[in-house]
Design an enzyme around this catalytic site. Structure first.
Site, short mmCIF file in Angstrom:
data_model
loop_
_atom_site.label_atom_id
_atom_site.label_comp_id
_atom_site.label_asym_id
_atom_site.label_seq_id
_atom_site.Cartn_x
_atom_site.Cartn_y
_atom_site.Cartn_z
CB CYS A 254 -1.02 0.00 1.39
SG CYS A 254 -2.15 1.60 1.33
CB CYS B 29 -0.75 2.52 4.07
SG CYS B 29 -1.98 1.75 3.20
CG ASP B 30 3.01 1.22 4.54
OD1 ASP B 30 2.43 1.55 5.44
OD2 ASP B 30 3.05 -0.16 4.06
#
Ligand code: FAD
Ligand code: NAP
Length: 314
Positions: free
Chosen positions: A134, A137-138
């Site tokens: 992701c 997300c990261d």
């Protein structure tokens, strides 16, 4: 007893809820193991949903979907569904991981899909510590650093482009020399200066220490190449979530395609009366938000007439 249970709160499930409630069904509950929105909430951008010209993140894009459906009566419960079984009277039992259960006249399975693993050495060991699926997300953890992206589909190329805006450099590793991604996306990636394409190559292993990943070893046509990077993003396709259909004896509640997708007809009906499937989890899905939403609407309309008939016959 619920009139309709919807399993999964992505675009397919939420749209099913909207249409079912607006179409007159009462006691419709949508269950999701997490926050509703589905996998598109992990996407950095969506630009191909008709009528939405502004490019938005997946999270922003999905923001109004649940409130709109709730306005018409959809109820949402955060619960992970373990399995769906058939009761003697033709209704269904939806069992949850916490041991509780609810009965429903009809069920729409809209459980979508999850990322596949790349299958290289160290992937499991370093998952969440340098191996990610992701970028939204990261990606921020790799601000100003170099990362690897693995894959050649829409996800890999779109997310490589997104990461290139945050990271110093992105190595896009793909096992062939042509891409599955849309041609316009491929062109955009090729025009991005800080993306290096490494084609006809595979990831052999990731390595590191207690702090996380420190490098990636590639098998390329010119031999082994080692990249000293702290992160790798894996976008190598998706597996469908059909586990809720698995019965005690290992069989599945309804017919599946060979690849595990749920077989449906054009009305999203499975081969079990009252059980429908919609979105990425169903056979021959186009795996697009607009298609998942459309499936949800079709399944809900069909569930409405099924519930009417069921109640008429009991
Ligand atoms: P999903 O979105 O997968 O939702 C399924 C839901 O079911 C999830 O919320 C999950 O938590 C829940 N669930 C699963 N199992 C259970 C269980 N046992 N109990 C309870 N809940 C459960 N499509 C586009 O059209 N345009 C794009 O630009 C685009 N970009 C993308 C970028 C990325 C990185 C990815 C991964 C996908 C992208 N897609 C895009 C594809 C799109 O996201 C999917 O086609 C769409 O989300 C499918 O919707 P769905 O409702 O079928 O399933
Ligand atoms: P995908 O289209 O299935 O692509 C997976 C890619 O990973 C392929 O290039 C494949 O290589 C490669 N691959 C598979 N297994 C591998 C392995 N073990 N090691 C290395 N590489 C491997 O998957 P996706 O990109 O996640 O997309 C999933 C679906 O969502 C698609 O239908 C896609 O169109 C849709 N989606 C749409 C959008 C959009 O509309 N903008 C955005 C994202 C996703 P090969 O090419 O050699 O098979």
């Amino acid at each position: 007893m619920l009139e309709l249970a919807i399993i999964g709160g992505g675009p397919a499930g939420i749209t099913a809820g909207l249409y079912a409630c607006r179409g007159g069904l009462k006691d419709v509950v949508m269950f999701d193991m997490g926050m509703p929105g589905g996998q598109i909430t992990q996407s950095s951008e969506i630009e191909n949903y008709p009528g939405v010209k502004e490019v938005k993140s997946g999270l922003d894009f999905m923001q109004d979907w649940l409130p709109q459906a709730e306005h018409f009566g959809l109820k949402f419960e955060m619960s992970a569904v373990d399995k769906i079984t058939k009761n003697h009277d033709g209704s269904f039992k939806v069992s949850f991981l916490d041991g509780s259960s609810q009965d429903a006249i009809s069920v729409i399975v809209a459980t979508g899909s999850v990322p596949k693993r790349g299958g290289f050495e160290g992937e499991g060991e370093f998952f969440g510590r340098g191996v990610s699926t992701c970028a939204t997300c990261d990606g921020f953890f790799y601000k100003g650093k170099e990362v690897v992206v693995l894959g050649g589909g829409d996800s890999a190329l779109e997310e490589a482009h997104y990461l290139a805006k945050i990271c110093k450099k992105v190595y896009l590793v793909h096992r062939r020399d042509s891409f599955r991604a849309a041609p316009s996306t491929v062109e955009r990636v090729k025009r991005t200066e800080n993306i290096e394409l490494i084609l006809n190559a595979s990831v052999k292993k990731v390595f590191g220490d207690a702090m996380g990943v420190s490098g990636v070893e590639l098998d390329t046509k010119d031999g082994i190449r080692t990249l000293d990077v702290p992160g790798i993003f894996v976008f190598v396709g998706r597996n469908v979530n059909n586990g809720v259909l698995k019965q005690e004896d290992g069989s599945y509640l309804c017919e599946l395609a060979q690849s595990g997708e749920i077989k449906v007809d054009l009305k999203m009906r499975t081969n079990v009366a009252g059980l429908f499937a919609a979105g990425d989890v169903r056979s021959d899905a186009a795996r697009q938000v607009v298609c998942a939403a459309a499936d949800g609407a079709v399944a809900a309309l069909e569930a409405i007439s099924y519930v009417d008939n069921f109640k008429g016959g009991h």
